[in-house]
Write a protein that holds these residues in place. Structure first.
Motif, PDB file in Angstrom:
ATOM      1  N   ILE A 181     -14.927  28.314 -22.933  1.00  0.00           N
ATOM      2  CA  ILE A 181     -14.507  29.689 -23.185  1.00  0.00           C
ATOM      3  C   ILE A 181     -14.086  30.403 -21.913  1.00  0.00           C
ATOM      4  O   ILE A 181     -13.109  31.164 -21.902  1.00  0.00           O
ATOM      5  CB  ILE A 181     -15.649  30.472 -23.881  1.00  0.00           C
ATOM      6  CG1 ILE A 181     -15.842  29.951 -25.306  1.00  0.00           C
ATOM      7  CG2 ILE A 181     -15.361  31.970 -23.899  1.00  0.00           C
ATOM      8  CD1 ILE A 181     -16.998  30.607 -26.026  1.00  0.00           C
ATOM      9  N   VAL A 182     -14.817  30.170 -20.823  1.00  0.00           N
ATOM     10  CA  VAL A 182     -14.618  30.939 -19.595  1.00  0.00           C
ATOM     11  C   VAL A 182     -13.178  30.904 -19.084  1.00  0.00           C
ATOM     12  O   VAL A 182     -12.646  31.958 -18.690  1.00  0.00           O
ATOM     13  CB  VAL A 182     -15.607  30.478 -18.509  1.00  0.00           C
ATOM     14  CG1 VAL A 182     -15.208  31.006 -17.137  1.00  0.00           C
ATOM     15  CG2 VAL A 182     -17.014  30.944 -18.853  1.00  0.00           C
ATOM     16  N   PRO A 183     -12.486  29.756 -19.029  1.00  0.00           N
ATOM     17  CA  PRO A 183     -11.102  29.790 -18.541  1.00  0.00           C
ATOM     18  C   PRO A 183     -10.199  30.724 -19.343  1.00  0.00           C
ATOM     19  O   PRO A 183      -9.369  31.441 -18.764  1.00  0.00           O
ATOM     20  CB  PRO A 183     -10.651  28.325 -18.658  1.00  0.00           C
ATOM     21  CG  PRO A 183     -11.909  27.537 -18.597  1.00  0.00           C
ATOM     22  CD  PRO A 183     -12.935  28.376 -19.301  1.00  0.00           C
ATOM     23  N   PHE A 184     -10.368  30.731 -20.652  1.00  0.00           N
ATOM     24  CA  PHE A 184      -9.551  31.617 -21.481  1.00  0.00           C
ATOM     25  C   PHE A 184      -9.928  33.086 -21.251  1.00  0.00           C
ATOM     26  O   PHE A 184      -9.057  33.960 -21.268  1.00  0.00           O
ATOM     27  CB  PHE A 184      -9.707  31.252 -22.950  1.00  0.00           C
ATOM     28  CG  PHE A 184      -9.165  29.896 -23.292  1.00  0.00           C
ATOM     29  CD1 PHE A 184      -7.800  29.712 -23.488  1.00  0.00           C
ATOM     30  CD2 PHE A 184      -9.997  28.797 -23.402  1.00  0.00           C
ATOM     31  CE1 PHE A 184      -7.282  28.462 -23.802  1.00  0.00           C
ATOM     32  CE2 PHE A 184      -9.497  27.546 -23.712  1.00  0.00           C
ATOM     33  CZ  PHE A 184      -8.134  27.377 -23.908  1.00  0.00           C
ATOM     34  N   ALA A 185     -11.224  33.348 -21.044  1.00  0.00           N
ATOM     35  CA  ALA A 185     -11.643  34.714 -20.735  1.00  0.00           C
ATOM     36  C   ALA A 185     -11.003  35.191 -19.434  1.00  0.00           C
ATOM     37  O   ALA A 185     -10.549  36.333 -19.333  1.00  0.00           O
ATOM     38  CB  ALA A 185     -13.171  34.788 -20.642  1.00  0.00           C
ATOM     39  N   GLY A 186     -10.956  34.314 -18.433  1.00  0.00           N
ATOM     40  CA  GLY A 186     -10.321  34.681 -17.171  1.00  0.00           C
ATOM     41  C   GLY A 186      -8.841  34.950 -17.327  1.00  0.00           C
ATOM     42  O   GLY A 186      -8.298  35.889 -16.726  1.00  0.00           O
ATOM     43  N   ILE A 187      -8.154  34.141 -18.120  1.00  0.00           N
ATOM     44  CA  ILE A 187      -6.721  34.342 -18.345  1.00  0.00           C
ATOM     45  C   ILE A 187      -6.466  35.667 -19.049  1.00  0.00           C
ATOM     46  O   ILE A 187      -5.588  36.446 -18.649  1.00  0.00           O
ATOM     47  CB  ILE A 187      -6.148  33.180 -19.170  1.00  0.00           C
ATOM     48  CG1 ILE A 187      -6.179  31.889 -18.347  1.00  0.00           C
ATOM     49  CG2 ILE A 187      -4.718  33.493 -19.627  1.00  0.00           C
ATOM     50  CD1 ILE A 187      -5.821  30.660 -19.141  1.00  0.00           C
ATOM     51  N   PHE A 188      -7.236  35.952 -20.085  1.00  0.00           N
ATOM     52  CA  PHE A 188      -7.061  37.221 -20.798  1.00  0.00           C
ATOM     53  C   PHE A 188      -7.435  38.409 -19.912  1.00  0.00           C
ATOM     54  O   PHE A 188      -6.882  39.504 -20.078  1.00  0.00           O
ATOM     55  CB  PHE A 188      -7.896  37.229 -22.077  1.00  0.00           C
ATOM     56  CG  PHE A 188      -7.267  36.475 -23.210  1.00  0.00           C
ATOM     57  CD1 PHE A 188      -6.049  36.874 -23.740  1.00  0.00           C
ATOM     58  CD2 PHE A 188      -7.882  35.350 -23.749  1.00  0.00           C
ATOM     59  CE1 PHE A 188      -5.458  36.188 -24.786  1.00  0.00           C
ATOM     60  CE2 PHE A 188      -7.300  34.648 -24.790  1.00  0.00           C
ATOM     61  CZ  PHE A 188      -6.082  35.061 -25.312  1.00  0.00           C
ATOM     62  N   PHE A 189      -8.378  38.207 -18.980  1.00  0.00           N
ATOM     63  CA  PHE A 189      -8.726  39.303 -18.074  1.00  0.00           C
ATOM     64  C   PHE A 189      -7.548  39.671 -17.183  1.00  0.00           C
ATOM     65  O   PHE A 189      -7.327  40.858 -16.895  1.00  0.00           O
ATOM     66  CB  PHE A 189      -9.930  38.909 -17.224  1.00  0.00           C
ATOM     67  CG  PHE A 189     -10.339  39.977 -16.251  1.00  0.00           C
ATOM     68  CD1 PHE A 189     -11.022  41.100 -16.687  1.00  0.00           C
ATOM     69  CD2 PHE A 189     -10.041  39.866 -14.903  1.00  0.00           C
ATOM     70  CE1 PHE A 189     -11.397  42.099 -15.796  1.00  0.00           C
ATOM     71  CE2 PHE A 189     -10.418  40.850 -14.007  1.00  0.00           C
ATOM     72  CZ  PHE A 189     -11.102  41.966 -14.459  1.00  0.00           C
ATOM     73  N   LEU A 190      -6.788  38.686 -16.726  1.00  0.00           N
ATOM     74  CA  LEU A 190      -5.611  38.981 -15.912  1.00  0.00           C
ATOM     75  C   LEU A 190      -4.590  39.781 -16.709  1.00  0.00           C
ATOM     76  O   LEU A 190      -3.960  40.713 -16.193  1.00  0.00           O
ATOM     77  CB  LEU A 190      -4.998  37.679 -15.396  1.00  0.00           C
ATOM     78  CG  LEU A 190      -5.881  36.856 -14.444  1.00  0.00           C
ATOM     79  CD1 LEU A 190      -5.167  35.574 -14.043  1.00  0.00           C
ATOM     80  CD2 LEU A 190      -6.248  37.672 -13.205  1.00  0.00           C
ATOM     81  N   TRP A 191      -4.416  39.432 -17.979  1.00  0.00           N
ATOM     82  CA  TRP A 191      -3.541  40.218 -18.844  1.00  0.00           C
ATOM     83  C   TRP A 191      -4.112  41.622 -19.055  1.00  0.00           C
ATOM     84  O   TRP A 191      -3.365  42.601 -19.142  1.00  0.00           O
ATOM     85  CB  TRP A 191      -3.363  39.513 -20.188  1.00  0.00           C
ATOM     86  CG  TRP A 191      -2.349  38.420 -20.155  1.00  0.00           C
ATOM     87  CD1 TRP A 191      -2.490  37.180 -19.627  1.00  0.00           C
ATOM     88  CD2 TRP A 191      -1.016  38.497 -20.661  1.00  0.00           C
ATOM     89  NE1 TRP A 191      -1.326  36.468 -19.784  1.00  0.00           N
ATOM     90  CE2 TRP A 191      -0.400  37.234 -20.423  1.00  0.00           C
ATOM     91  CE3 TRP A 191      -0.288  39.474 -21.320  1.00  0.00           C
ATOM     92  CZ2 TRP A 191       0.907  36.962 -20.794  1.00  0.00           C
ATOM     93  CZ3 TRP A 191       1.027  39.192 -21.707  1.00  0.00           C
ATOM     94  CH2 TRP A 191       1.599  37.953 -21.437  1.00  0.00           C
ATOM     95  N   PHE A 192      -5.416  41.715 -19.153  1.00  0.00           N
ATOM     96  CA  PHE A 192      -6.073  43.011 -19.300  1.00  0.00           C
ATOM     97  C   PHE A 192      -5.807  43.880 -18.077  1.00  0.00           C
ATOM     98  O   PHE A 192      -5.542  45.082 -18.190  1.00  0.00           O
ATOM     99  CB  PHE A 192      -7.568  42.791 -19.504  1.00  0.00           C
ATOM    100  CG  PHE A 192      -8.380  44.050 -19.562  1.00  0.00           C
ATOM    101  CD1 PHE A 192      -8.069  45.064 -20.448  1.00  0.00           C
ATOM    102  CD2 PHE A 192      -9.481  44.219 -18.734  1.00  0.00           C
ATOM    103  CE1 PHE A 192      -8.825  46.228 -20.511  1.00  0.00           C
ATOM    104  CE2 PHE A 192     -10.241  45.365 -18.790  1.00  0.00           C
ATOM    105  CZ  PHE A 192      -9.921  46.378 -19.675  1.00  0.00           C
ATOM    106  N   MET A 193      -5.878  43.282 -16.880  1.00  0.00           N
ATOM    107  CA  MET A 193      -5.558  44.025 -15.668  1.00  0.00           C
ATOM    108  C   MET A 193      -4.118  44.527 -15.698  1.00  0.00           C
ATOM    109  O   MET A 193      -3.831  45.668 -15.306  1.00  0.00           O
ATOM    110  CB  MET A 193      -5.784  43.133 -14.437  1.00  0.00           C
ATOM    111  CG  MET A 193      -7.240  42.836 -14.132  1.00  0.00           C
ATOM    112  SD  MET A 193      -7.426  41.701 -12.724  1.00  0.00           S
ATOM    113  CE  MET A 193      -6.643  42.652 -11.410  1.00  0.00           C
TER     114      MET A 193
END
Length: 217
Positions: A60-72
């Motif tokens: 899960i963590v890699p996808f969470a990190g990717i979506f966080f960049l989009w969130f930023m």
């Protein structure tokens, strides 16, 4: 011409990335908390029936990190071009360091999956990275975002105040309170919902969009 082009490059679905990030990070935190407990329980070996939680969290963590960049990116699009450079630098720096610490925490947690090898270091290292360093960077990110939102007026005062409280809690006492890491994804979820509602109310154009000139032919 350039401001209009930049707005067109910002996808409206970017706001949904914050919701996806919040849900994925919350799930990963719960799973890692179950598999890599803190305190005295961290000295006990990971039970075989808990290793599945680590495996799922690692996925899960890699996808969470990717979506966080989009969130930023969605946050920056929402605030527009009038953000203070100093605060924006803190915003970006803390966000990137948070992602790096989150990934490192997941990698350290993965060491407990290796059979026949000591996993004490991996458990303690993963917990320290997640509960102390990653959450400290998350607190700086929340504080910087709330400050930008308050100064530019793109966040309602209660929302900016909520971010300040969440950031201070994560910064000062976060690592000492079990499950306090969930404050960060909860805050991200609230912010994402606000961004989506603001965009829907404004029609098109994120953040503090000003009435622009007509598109040149």
């Amino acid at each position: 011409m350039e401001p209009t082009t930049d707005r067109l490059k910002t996808p409206r679905a970017a706001g949904l990335a914050g919701i996806a990030f919040a849900l994925l990070l919350a799930t990963a935190i719960v799973l890692m908390r179950i598999a890599v407990p803190s305190g005295d329980a961290a000295d006990a070996p990971i039970a075989p029936d808990r290793r599945w939680a680590v495996r799922v969290a690692l996925e899960i963590v890699p996808f969470a990190g990717i979506f966080f960049l989009w969130f930023m990116g969605a946050l920056r699009a929402h605030t527009g071009e009038a953000e203070d450079r100093f605060i924006a630098t803190v915003f970006l720096g803390s966000g990137f360091v948070f992602v790096a610490a989150l990934f490192a925490s997941a990698a350290a947690a993965g060491t407990v999956l290796e059979e026949g090898t000591p996993s004490d270091f991996g458990r303690h290292f993963a917990y320290t990275l997640l509960a102390t360093y990653a959450m400290r960077m998350a607190s700086v990110f929340v504080l910087a975002t709330s400050t930008i939102g308050r100064l530019l007026g793109v966040f309602p005062r209660p929302l900016a105040l909520l971010g300040t409280v969440v950031g201070l809690v994560l910064l000062v006492v976060g690592s000492g309170i079990p499950w306090s890491e969930l404050l960060f994804p909860a805050w991200a979820l609230i912010i994402s919902v606000h961004i989506l509602r603001a965009r829907r109310a404004a029609g098109a154009g994120p953040g503090v969009a000003r009435p622009g000139p007509s598109r040149p032919s």
